[in-house]
Design an enzyme around this catalytic site. Structure first.
Site, PDB file in Angstrom:
ATOM      1  N   GLY A 125       0.812  -1.652  -7.198  1.00 27.19           N
ATOM      2  CA  GLY A 125       0.343  -0.895  -6.135  1.00 27.19           C
ATOM      3  C   GLY A 125      -0.439  -1.947  -5.459  1.00 27.19           C
ATOM      4  O   GLY A 125      -1.357  -2.361  -6.070  1.00 27.19           O
ATOM      5  N   GLY A 126      -0.399  -2.083  -4.071  1.00 24.85           N
ATOM      6  CA  GLY A 126      -1.411  -3.045  -3.437  1.00 24.85           C
ATOM      7  C   GLY A 126      -1.147  -4.198  -3.898  1.00 24.85           C
ATOM      8  O   GLY A 126      -0.080  -5.087  -3.849  1.00 24.85           O
ATOM      9  N   ASP A 127      -2.229  -5.095  -4.020  1.00 30.16           N
ATOM     10  CA  ASP A 127      -2.440  -6.330  -4.646  1.00 30.16           C
ATOM     11  C   ASP A 127      -2.822  -6.567  -5.928  1.00 30.16           C
ATOM     12  O   ASP A 127      -3.606  -5.805  -6.528  1.00 30.16           O
ATOM     13  CB  ASP A 127      -3.396  -7.203  -3.831  1.00 30.16           C
ATOM     14  CG  ASP A 127      -3.665  -8.644  -4.216  1.00 30.16           C
ATOM     15  OD1 ASP A 127      -2.734  -9.491  -3.298  1.00 30.16           O
ATOM     16  OD2 ASP A 127      -4.145  -8.888  -5.085  1.00 30.16           O
ATOM     17  N   ASP A 139       3.915   0.308 -11.740  1.00 29.41           N
ATOM     18  CA  ASP A 139       2.682   1.528 -11.589  1.00 29.41           C
ATOM     19  C   ASP A 139       3.218   2.752 -10.852  1.00 29.41           C
ATOM     20  O   ASP A 139       4.434   2.452 -10.108  1.00 29.41           O
ATOM     21  CB  ASP A 139       1.566   0.620 -10.737  1.00 29.41           C
ATOM     22  CG  ASP A 139       0.894  -0.174 -11.753  1.00 29.41           C
ATOM     23  OD1 ASP A 139       0.980  -0.092 -12.729  1.00 29.41           O
ATOM     24  OD2 ASP A 139       0.011  -0.908 -11.166  1.00 29.41           O
ATOM     25  N   PRO A 181       0.806  -1.228   0.076  1.00 30.88           N
ATOM     26  CA  PRO A 181      -0.035   0.055  -0.157  1.00 30.88           C
ATOM     27  C   PRO A 181       0.966   1.359   0.044  1.00 30.88           C
ATOM     28  O   PRO A 181       0.380   2.292  -0.121  1.00 30.88           O
ATOM     29  CB  PRO A 181      -0.767  -0.197   1.384  1.00 30.88           C
ATOM     30  CG  PRO A 181       0.202  -1.002   2.170  1.00 30.88           C
ATOM     31  CD  PRO A 181       0.857  -1.834   1.370  1.00 30.88           C
ATOM     32  N   ALA A 205      -4.264  -2.041  -0.019  1.00 30.71           N
ATOM     33  CA  ALA A 205      -4.876  -0.599   0.869  1.00 30.71           C
ATOM     34  C   ALA A 205      -6.128  -0.962   1.527  1.00 30.71           C
ATOM     35  O   ALA A 205      -6.486  -0.340   2.377  1.00 30.71           O
ATOM     36  CB  ALA A 205      -4.806   0.494   0.067  1.00 30.71           C
ATOM     37  N   MET A 236      -9.728   4.292  -3.721  1.00 29.19           N
ATOM     38  CA  MET A 236      -9.982   5.421  -5.115  1.00 29.19           C
ATOM     39  C   MET A 236     -10.929   6.404  -4.981  1.00 29.19           C
ATOM     40  O   MET A 236     -11.576   6.746  -5.810  1.00 29.19           O
ATOM     41  CB  MET A 236      -9.588   4.649  -6.420  1.00 29.19           C
ATOM     42  CG  MET A 236      -8.582   3.810  -6.634  1.00 29.19           C
ATOM     43  SD  MET A 236      -8.735   2.683  -7.980  1.00 29.19           S
ATOM     44  CE  MET A 236      -9.809   1.425  -7.463  1.00 29.19           C
ATOM     45  N   LYS A 256      -0.019   5.407 -14.402  1.00 26.35           N
ATOM     46  CA  LYS A 256      -1.368   6.221 -15.060  1.00 26.35           C
ATOM     47  C   LYS A 256      -1.662   7.241 -13.948  1.00 26.35           C
ATOM     48  O   LYS A 256      -1.727   7.185 -12.677  1.00 26.35           O
ATOM     49  CB  LYS A 256      -2.628   5.446 -15.279  1.00 26.35           C
ATOM     50  CG  LYS A 256      -2.242   4.351 -16.234  1.00 26.35           C
ATOM     51  CD  LYS A 256      -3.600   3.219 -16.481  1.00 26.35           C
ATOM     52  CE  LYS A 256      -3.626   2.268 -17.122  1.00 26.35           C
ATOM     53  NZ  LYS A 256      -2.449   1.260 -16.606  1.00 26.35           N
TER      54      LYS A 256
END
Length: 261
Positions: free
Chosen positions: A88-90, A35, A12, A119, A168, A57
């Site tokens: 990022g994250g999983d 990313d 995260p 996260a 998000m 992105k």
């Protein structure tokens, strides 16, 4: 000769939350496709001569398309290289890891999925909010604020679980809070929004759904709503910066995107 693509969850934000398997693969990677939300410090684990490709992105900047990313992974693997796709994250939690895995499978490219700390669980934990707690919450759900149909689509899950985590959420916080209230969650339900979770820049706002609807936060941000959010007062253990909303919730109907001054 085909190499292997490793879809690795970077965690995260705190680079120390990378799994041991993820670190092992980075240390022997030929290519790292990363990313924007993957911690920059993790790139230093890769060999000095490894190719590093920024596939992030971000708002206001031309983004590399998903099709192009897929083609890049396939091309490098077909050269016999070890490719780490650092996400990022999983990779399988709102990270398009499934799309990339399908593209690799269709191209007969071997791949491995290395789970990461999402996260969805890390942001609430670092804000002192357990997703489940005996007597308060026995279920939780994770959704994205960027649903195809917009925040209104949250209504289908809003009343189905005790704790709701929305990822998000930064650019749609007001709409999401209003949508949850319209779907039946109480305006005075405890809630918290956590920005830049697990990093030195983490900060959080805690209050009610109605109060948070008027807040503004920068991405990345996560919203957690439910009675467990009230436990943050007692359980917060990682608080580099904490702001609390103390004003009472506004009365009357709440319009989407409303601001509270």
């Amino acid at each position: 000769m085909s190499g292997v693509v490793y879809l690795v969850g970077a965690g995260p934000g705190d680079p120390r939350l990378l799994t041991l398997r993820g670190a092992e693969l980075l240390q022997r990677a030929d290519v790292v496709v990363h990313d924007r939300l993957a911690p920059a410090a993790l790139l230093d684990l890769a060999p000095r001569g490894a190719e590093r490709v920024d596939a992030g992105k971000a708002r206001g900047r031309a983004a590399i398309s998903q099709d192009r990313i897929n083609r890049l992974l396939i091309d490098r693997a077909r050269r016999g290289l070890a490719v780490v796709r650092l996400k990022g994250g999983d990779p399988f939690v709102f990270g398009r890891g499934g799309e990339e895995a399908l593209a690799l499978a269709a191209a007969a490219v071997p791949f491995e999925v290395v789970p990461g700390v999402s996260a969805a669980v890390a942001a609430p934990a670092y804000a002192g909010v357990p997703l489940t707690h005996r007597g308060l919450a026995s279920s939780f759900a994770v959704v994205s604020a960027t649903l195809a149909g917009g925040p209104a689509d949250l209504g289908g899950v809003a009343a189905a679980v005790d704790t709701l985590v929305v990822l998000m959420v930064a650019e749609r916080l007001g709409e999401v809070c209003a949508g949850l209230i319209a779907a039946g969650r109480p305006p005075d339900e405890p809630a918290a929004v956590i920005a830049s979770a697990t990093t030195g820049d983490q900060w959080s706002l805690a209050g009610t759904l109605a109060e948070l609807a008027g807040a503004e936060v920068d991405p990345p941000a996560t919203l957690v709503a439910g009675r467990v959010a009230a436990l943050a007062d007692t359980l917060a253990w990682f608080v580099p910066g904490d702001l609390r909303l103390t004003a009472p919730p506004p009365s009357g109907p709440l319009a989407a995107g409303a601001r509270r001054t």
